[in-house]
Scaffold this active site. Structure first.
Site, PDB file in Angstrom:
ATOM      1  N   GLY A 108       0.768  -1.241   0.000  1.00 15.54           N
ATOM      2  CA  GLY A 108       0.000   0.000   0.000  1.00 15.54           C
ATOM      3  C   GLY A 108       0.799   1.290   0.000  1.00 15.54           C
ATOM      4  N   ASP A 119       0.750   3.444   4.164  1.00  9.32           N
ATOM      5  CA  ASP A 119      -0.427   4.021   3.513  1.00  9.32           C
ATOM      6  C   ASP A 119      -1.454   4.513   4.536  1.00  9.32           C
ATOM      7  OD1 ASP A 119      -0.996   1.406   4.327  1.00  9.32           O
ATOM      8  OD2 ASP A 119      -1.992   0.815   2.476  1.00  9.32           O
ATOM      9  N   ASP A 137      -4.733   2.073  10.822  1.00 16.03           N
ATOM     10  CA  ASP A 137      -6.133   1.743  11.095  1.00 16.03           C
ATOM     11  C   ASP A 137      -6.226   1.272  12.558  1.00 16.03           C
ATOM     12  OD1 ASP A 137      -8.797   1.308  10.153  1.00 16.03           O
ATOM     13  OD2 ASP A 137      -8.376  -0.792   9.784  1.00 16.03           O
ATOM     14  N   LYS A 167      -6.722   6.750  10.602  1.00 15.59           N
ATOM     15  CA  LYS A 167      -8.126   6.538  10.995  1.00 15.59           C
ATOM     16  C   LYS A 167      -8.164   6.369  12.512  1.00 15.59           C
ATOM     17  CE  LYS A 167     -10.014   3.651   7.250  1.00 15.59           C
ATOM     18  NZ  LYS A 167     -10.515   2.285   6.981  1.00 15.59           N
ATOM     19  N   PHE A 182     -14.031   2.853   4.587  1.00 20.50           N
ATOM     20  CA  PHE A 182     -13.057   2.103   3.805  1.00 20.50           C
ATOM     21  C   PHE A 182     -12.724   2.893   2.545  1.00 20.50           C
ATOM     22  CE2 PHE A 182     -11.068  -1.301   1.445  1.00 20.50           C
ATOM     23  CZ  PHE A 182     -10.335  -1.916   2.455  1.00 20.50           C
ATOM     24  N   VAL A 183     -11.434   3.045   2.284  1.00 20.24           N
ATOM     25  CA  VAL A 183     -11.001   3.853   1.136  1.00 20.24           C
ATOM     26  C   VAL A 183     -10.113   3.039   0.203  1.00 20.24           C
ATOM     27  CG1 VAL A 183     -11.163   6.084   2.330  1.00 20.24           C
ATOM     28  CG2 VAL A 183      -9.040   4.772   2.461  1.00 20.24           C
ATOM     29  N   ASP A 222      -5.940  -0.686  -1.800  1.00 24.49           N
ATOM     30  CA  ASP A 222      -6.620  -1.578  -2.735  1.00 24.49           C
ATOM     31  C   ASP A 222      -8.033  -1.962  -2.338  1.00 24.49           C
ATOM     32  OD1 ASP A 222      -5.412  -3.098  -0.517  1.00 24.49           O
ATOM     33  OD2 ASP A 222      -6.249  -4.828  -1.543  1.00 24.49           O
ATOM     34  N   ARG A 247      -5.100   0.034  -6.953  1.00 28.76           N
ATOM     35  CA  ARG A 247      -4.053   0.749  -6.217  1.00 28.76           C
ATOM     36  C   ARG A 247      -3.489   1.887  -7.074  1.00 28.76           C
ATOM     37  NH1 ARG A 247      -2.231  -2.353  -1.811  1.00 28.76           N
ATOM     38  NH2 ARG A 247      -2.482  -4.589  -2.022  1.00 28.76           N
TER      39      ARG A 247
END
Ligand code: IMP
Ligand code: MG
Length: 186
Positions: free
Chosen positions: A48, A104, A107, A135, A156-157, A163, A169
Site C-alpha cells: 500500500g 499508507d 487503522d 483513521k 473504507f477507502v 486496494d 491501487r
C-alpha cells in the site's frame, strides 16, 4: 473472473490528486527540515505504501535511501487481529540509521506497532512513522505517528496505493467505497 468497475461502488472522491500531491510536497518539506544535515532511510511497507513512497521521496531534499518490507496480518484484509508476520524482510541493516517508516494507512494500529517492535530490536539511530492516512476512530493499540497526511473518519477507502481486494491501487486519488454496491464475487 471479471473485475468490477470501481465507478459502480465509488461513493465519493475523498482526496483529489491535487490535494494528495500538495500535501505530499508539504510532508517532504517538513521531513527535509527535521532531518537537515542527516541521512534518511525510508522503509516502505508493501504494497500500500508504494505510491506514497515514490512521490514522497521526490520531495525530500536530504540524502536518502529506500528499502522494503512486507507483512501479513493474521486477520482478514479489513480486520486485523494483533500480531503480524514478516513476509518480506529488509535487504539492508538499519543499525545506526535514521529510519522513517512510510505507510499508507494506520487503522487498528497493529501493523505499525508490530513493525516498530521488530525494527527497534535492530538498533536504528532513530525510528519514526510517516503515514499518508490516519483513521484514529479505529485505533486498538496506541502508536506514535510523527508525520500524517490526512486524518479520515471510519470509512473504507481505495486508490493511491490502497486496494479493493488488490485492485485499483493505481488510481491517483483516494475514494470511499459504498460497500452495498461492492460485489467481489460477481
Ligand atoms: P492496521 O494494522 O489495522 O493499522 O491496518 C493497516 C493496514 O490495513 C493497511 O496497511 C492497509 O493495508 C489495510 N487497510 C486499513 N484500512 C484500509 C482502507 O480503508 N482501505 C484499504 N486498506 C486498508
Ligand atoms: Mg497496507
Amino acid at each position: 473472473m471479471k473485475v468490477q468497475d470501481y465507478h459502480e461502488y465509488l461513493d465519493e472522491v475523498l482526496i483529489t490528486e491535487e490535494k494528495l500531491q500538495s500535501r505530499v510536497k508539504e510532508l517532504g518539506q517538513e521531513i527535509s527540515r527535521d532531518y537537515e544535515g542527516e541521512q534518511l532511510h525510508l522503509i516502505c511497507i508493501l504494497r500500500g505504501g508504494v505510491l506514497f513512497l515514490s512521490d514522497l521521496m521526490r520531495q525530500i531534499s536530504v540524502p536518502n535511501t529506500i528499502d522494503f518490507m512486507a507483512v501479513s496480518s493474521y486477520g482478514t484484509e479489513r480486520r486485523t487481529t494483533g500480531q503480524v508476520r514478516i513476509t518480506l524482510d529488509l535487504e539492508g541493516d538499519i543499525q545506526g540509521r535514521n529510519v522513517l517508516l512510510v505507510e499508507d494507512i494506520v487503522d487498528s494500529g497493529y501493523t505499525i506497532a508490530s513493525v516498530l517492535d521488530i525494527l527497534d530490536t535492530r538498533h536504528p539511530k532513530s525510528l519514526r512513522v510517516c503515514t499518508l492516512l490516519n483513521k484514529p476512530e479505529r485505533r486498538e493499540v496506541e502508536v506514535p505517528i510523527h508525520y500524517c497526511g490526512f486524518t479520515i473518519s471510519n470509512q473504507f477507502v481505495f486508490g493511491y496505493g490502497l486496494d479493493m481486494d488488490e485492485y485499483y491501487r493505481d488510481l491517483p486519488f483516494i475514494a470511499t467505497v459504498d460497500l452495498e454496491r461492492y460485489k467481489p464475487e460477481a
